[in-house]
Scaffold this motif. Structure first.
Motif, PDB file in Angstrom:
ATOM      1  N   SER A 164      43.434  38.047  37.670  1.00  0.00           N
ATOM      2  CA  SER A 164      44.469  38.491  38.669  1.00  0.00           C
ATOM      3  C   SER A 164      44.372  39.821  39.143  1.00  0.00           C
ATOM      4  O   SER A 164      43.775  40.817  38.410  1.00  0.00           O
ATOM      5  CB  SER A 164      45.881  38.251  38.263  1.00  0.00           C
ATOM      6  OG  SER A 164      46.543  39.358  37.321  1.00  0.00           O
ATOM      7  N   ILE A 165      44.786  40.186  40.452  1.00  0.00           N
ATOM      8  CA  ILE A 165      44.808  41.785  40.652  1.00  0.00           C
ATOM      9  C   ILE A 165      45.441  42.460  39.736  1.00  0.00           C
ATOM     10  O   ILE A 165      44.881  43.789  39.658  1.00  0.00           O
ATOM     11  CB  ILE A 165      45.521  41.745  42.332  1.00  0.00           C
ATOM     12  CG1 ILE A 165      44.261  41.187  43.129  1.00  0.00           C
ATOM     13  CG2 ILE A 165      45.522  43.173  42.558  1.00  0.00           C
ATOM     14  CD1 ILE A 165      44.940  40.932  44.713  1.00  0.00           C
ATOM     15  N   ALA A 166      46.543  42.219  39.216  1.00  0.00           N
ATOM     16  CA  ALA A 166      47.485  42.922  38.378  1.00  0.00           C
ATOM     17  C   ALA A 166      46.399  43.164  37.107  1.00  0.00           C
ATOM     18  O   ALA A 166      46.610  44.353  36.365  1.00  0.00           O
ATOM     19  CB  ALA A 166      48.700  42.425  37.988  1.00  0.00           C
ATOM     20  N   ASP A 167      45.763  42.003  36.644  1.00  0.00           N
ATOM     21  CA  ASP A 167      44.844  42.394  35.298  1.00  0.00           C
ATOM     22  C   ASP A 167      43.870  43.315  35.700  1.00  0.00           C
ATOM     23  O   ASP A 167      43.500  44.088  34.895  1.00  0.00           O
ATOM     24  CB  ASP A 167      44.461  41.031  34.981  1.00  0.00           C
ATOM     25  CG  ASP A 167      45.319  40.048  34.180  1.00  0.00           C
ATOM     26  OD1 ASP A 167      46.279  40.620  33.812  1.00  0.00           O
ATOM     27  OD2 ASP A 167      45.050  38.733  34.421  1.00  0.00           O
ATOM     28  N   GLU A 168      43.229  43.313  36.724  1.00  0.00           N
ATOM     29  CA  GLU A 168      42.153  44.227  37.187  1.00  0.00           C
ATOM     30  C   GLU A 168      42.736  45.753  37.411  1.00  0.00           C
ATOM     31  O   GLU A 168      42.057  46.627  36.875  1.00  0.00           O
ATOM     32  CB  GLU A 168      41.598  43.758  38.420  1.00  0.00           C
ATOM     33  CG  GLU A 168      40.692  42.566  38.245  1.00  0.00           C
ATOM     34  CD  GLU A 168      39.873  42.024  39.606  1.00  0.00           C
ATOM     35  OE1 GLU A 168      39.692  43.013  40.373  1.00  0.00           O
ATOM     36  OE2 GLU A 168      39.566  40.716  39.793  1.00  0.00           O
ATOM     37  N   ALA A 169      43.981  45.695  37.777  1.00  0.00           N
ATOM     38  CA  ALA A 169      44.507  47.093  38.066  1.00  0.00           C
ATOM     39  C   ALA A 169      44.790  47.619  36.775  1.00  0.00           C
ATOM     40  O   ALA A 169      44.555  48.705  36.440  1.00  0.00           O
ATOM     41  CB  ALA A 169      45.833  46.789  38.822  1.00  0.00           C
ATOM     42  N   GLU A 170      45.215  46.996  35.722  1.00  0.00           N
ATOM     43  CA  GLU A 170      45.680  47.269  34.296  1.00  0.00           C
ATOM     44  C   GLU A 170      44.393  47.756  33.825  1.00  0.00           C
ATOM     45  O   GLU A 170      44.628  48.836  33.075  1.00  0.00           O
ATOM     46  CB  GLU A 170      46.673  46.147  33.810  1.00  0.00           C
ATOM     47  CG  GLU A 170      46.747  46.544  32.239  1.00  0.00           C
ATOM     48  CD  GLU A 170      47.728  45.765  31.655  1.00  0.00           C
ATOM     49  OE1 GLU A 170      47.768  45.695  30.298  1.00  0.00           O
ATOM     50  OE2 GLU A 170      48.184  44.741  31.998  1.00  0.00           O
ATOM     51  N   SER A 171      43.337  46.970  33.988  1.00  0.00           N
ATOM     52  CA  SER A 171      42.043  47.253  33.105  1.00  0.00           C
ATOM     53  C   SER A 171      41.505  48.503  33.667  1.00  0.00           C
ATOM     54  O   SER A 171      41.205  49.391  32.971  1.00  0.00           O
ATOM     55  CB  SER A 171      41.150  46.079  33.615  1.00  0.00           C
ATOM     56  OG  SER A 171      39.757  46.485  32.761  1.00  0.00           O
ATOM     57  N   TYR A 172      41.743  48.880  34.976  1.00  0.00           N
ATOM     58  CA  TYR A 172      41.226  50.201  35.446  1.00  0.00           C
ATOM     59  C   TYR A 172      41.858  51.179  35.106  1.00  0.00           C
ATOM     60  O   TYR A 172      41.423  52.249  34.639  1.00  0.00           O
ATOM     61  CB  TYR A 172      41.211  49.767  36.952  1.00  0.00           C
ATOM     62  CG  TYR A 172      40.964  51.243  37.936  1.00  0.00           C
ATOM     63  CD1 TYR A 172      39.571  51.550  38.185  1.00  0.00           C
ATOM     64  CD2 TYR A 172      41.910  52.096  38.541  1.00  0.00           C
ATOM     65  CE1 TYR A 172      39.261  52.738  38.777  1.00  0.00           C
ATOM     66  CE2 TYR A 172      41.391  53.125  39.264  1.00  0.00           C
ATOM     67  CZ  TYR A 172      40.262  53.410  39.289  1.00  0.00           C
ATOM     68  OH  TYR A 172      39.832  54.680  39.939  1.00  0.00           O
ATOM     69  N   LEU A 173      43.145  51.134  35.026  1.00  0.00           N
ATOM     70  CA  LEU A 173      44.162  52.224  34.685  1.00  0.00           C
ATOM     71  C   LEU A 173      44.053  52.647  33.241  1.00  0.00           C
ATOM     72  O   LEU A 173      43.798  53.546  32.675  1.00  0.00           O
ATOM     73  CB  LEU A 173      45.613  52.037  34.855  1.00  0.00           C
ATOM     74  CG  LEU A 173      45.928  51.864  36.298  1.00  0.00           C
ATOM     75  CD1 LEU A 173      47.540  51.249  36.436  1.00  0.00           C
ATOM     76  CD2 LEU A 173      45.847  53.357  36.981  1.00  0.00           C
ATOM     77  N   ARG A 174      43.634  51.492  32.258  1.00  0.00           N
ATOM     78  CA  ARG A 174      43.291  51.486  30.987  1.00  0.00           C
ATOM     79  C   ARG A 174      42.025  52.498  30.766  1.00  0.00           C
ATOM     80  O   ARG A 174      41.908  53.311  29.962  1.00  0.00           O
ATOM     81  CB  ARG A 174      43.099  50.159  30.156  1.00  0.00           C
ATOM     82  CG  ARG A 174      44.483  49.652  29.746  1.00  0.00           C
ATOM     83  CD  ARG A 174      44.194  48.469  29.076  1.00  0.00           C
ATOM     84  NE  ARG A 174      45.185  47.328  29.046  1.00  0.00           N
ATOM     85  CZ  ARG A 174      46.382  47.378  28.166  1.00  0.00           C
ATOM     86  NH1 ARG A 174      46.328  48.303  27.185  1.00  0.00           N
ATOM     87  NH2 ARG A 174      47.110  46.521  28.271  1.00  0.00           N
ATOM     88  N   GLY A 175      40.935  52.117  31.710  1.00  0.00           N
ATOM     89  CA  GLY A 175      39.810  52.996  31.540  1.00  0.00           C
ATOM     90  C   GLY A 175      39.956  54.175  32.191  1.00  0.00           C
ATOM     91  O   GLY A 175      39.367  55.087  31.550  1.00  0.00           O
ATOM     92  N   LEU A 176      40.942  54.689  33.028  1.00  0.00           N
ATOM     93  CA  LEU A 176      41.219  55.890  33.316  1.00  0.00           C
ATOM     94  C   LEU A 176      41.725  56.703  32.238  1.00  0.00           C
ATOM     95  O   LEU A 176      41.355  57.687  31.992  1.00  0.00           O
ATOM     96  CB  LEU A 176      41.969  56.019  34.887  1.00  0.00           C
ATOM     97  CG  LEU A 176      41.243  55.760  35.872  1.00  0.00           C
ATOM     98  CD1 LEU A 176      42.221  55.582  37.040  1.00  0.00           C
ATOM     99  CD2 LEU A 176      40.419  56.449  36.224  1.00  0.00           C
ATOM    100  N   LEU A 177      42.886  55.914  31.618  1.00  0.00           N
ATOM    101  CA  LEU A 177      43.592  56.623  30.410  1.00  0.00           C
ATOM    102  C   LEU A 177      42.559  56.970  29.382  1.00  0.00           C
ATOM    103  O   LEU A 177      42.668  58.178  29.027  1.00  0.00           O
ATOM    104  CB  LEU A 177      44.605  55.508  29.960  1.00  0.00           C
ATOM    105  CG  LEU A 177      45.476  55.972  28.775  1.00  0.00           C
ATOM    106  CD1 LEU A 177      46.155  57.431  29.074  1.00  0.00           C
ATOM    107  CD2 LEU A 177      46.318  54.829  28.398  1.00  0.00           C
ATOM    108  N   GLU A 178      41.869  56.118  29.003  1.00  0.00           N
ATOM    109  CA  GLU A 178      40.736  56.356  28.117  1.00  0.00           C
ATOM    110  C   GLU A 178      39.675  57.509  28.395  1.00  0.00           C
ATOM    111  O   GLU A 178      39.482  58.238  27.491  1.00  0.00           O
ATOM    112  CB  GLU A 178      40.042  55.143  27.713  1.00  0.00           C
ATOM    113  CG  GLU A 178      39.076  55.152  26.530  1.00  0.00           C
ATOM    114  CD  GLU A 178      40.039  55.315  25.112  1.00  0.00           C
ATOM    115  OE1 GLU A 178      39.214  55.764  24.132  1.00  0.00           O
ATOM    116  OE2 GLU A 178      41.089  55.100  25.146  1.00  0.00           O
TER     117      GLU A 178
END
Length: 139
Positions: free
Chosen positions: A4-18
């Motif tokens: 889902s778009i929400a899953d993709e957004a969460e994954s993207y934000l996790r990458g930025l956080l890392e």
């Protein structure tokens, strides 16, 4: 299965956080704290300093005590009380004329820090962009 778009957004934000939450290779503790606080803010503890120690210099068991003894009781206080931008990065003091009066403008630290100049692996010292502020004894 599609994400889902929400899953993709969460994954993207996790990458930025890392990306900002992990010290970069050769990055000094001060540059890391400056970058981490800018990205996340300070929450009143030494969580980023502790993360730096755990990931970069796990043998530096006295790091948090040293930072606290220099007045760094939280991550942002480390950059105010224990370390500060090196003098060569500060603006120079100067005089200006305003309505016939001379006003002296004091030197100021940089608005943003330049890229880290690097330290050796395992070091808890700041790079040459920073000065350690010694309060009591040696650091």
């Amino acid at each position: 299965m599609e994400r889902s778009i929400a899953d993709e957004a969460e994954s993207y934000l996790r990458g930025l956080l890392e990306e900002w939450a992990v010290p970069q290779p050769g990055e000094c503790i001060a540059c890391y704290l400056d970058r981490a606080i800018e990205g996340s803010g300070c929450d009143g503890d030494l969580r980023f300093a502790e993360r730096y120690r755990d990931l970069v210099a796990p043998r530096a068991t006295a790091l948090l005590a040293r930072l606290e003894s220099a007045g760094g009781y939280c991550d942002c206080e480390v950059l105010v009380n224990a370390m500060q931008p090196a003098w060569h990065l500060w603006s120079t003091s100067r005089e200006i004329e305003v309505d016939g009066r001379t006003i002296v403008l004091e030197a100021e630290p940089p608005e943003s820090m330049p890229p880290c100049l690097g330290v050796r692996r395992g070091s808890t010292q700041p790079c040459r962009n920073w000065h350690r502020m010694i309060r009591r004894g040696r650091w």
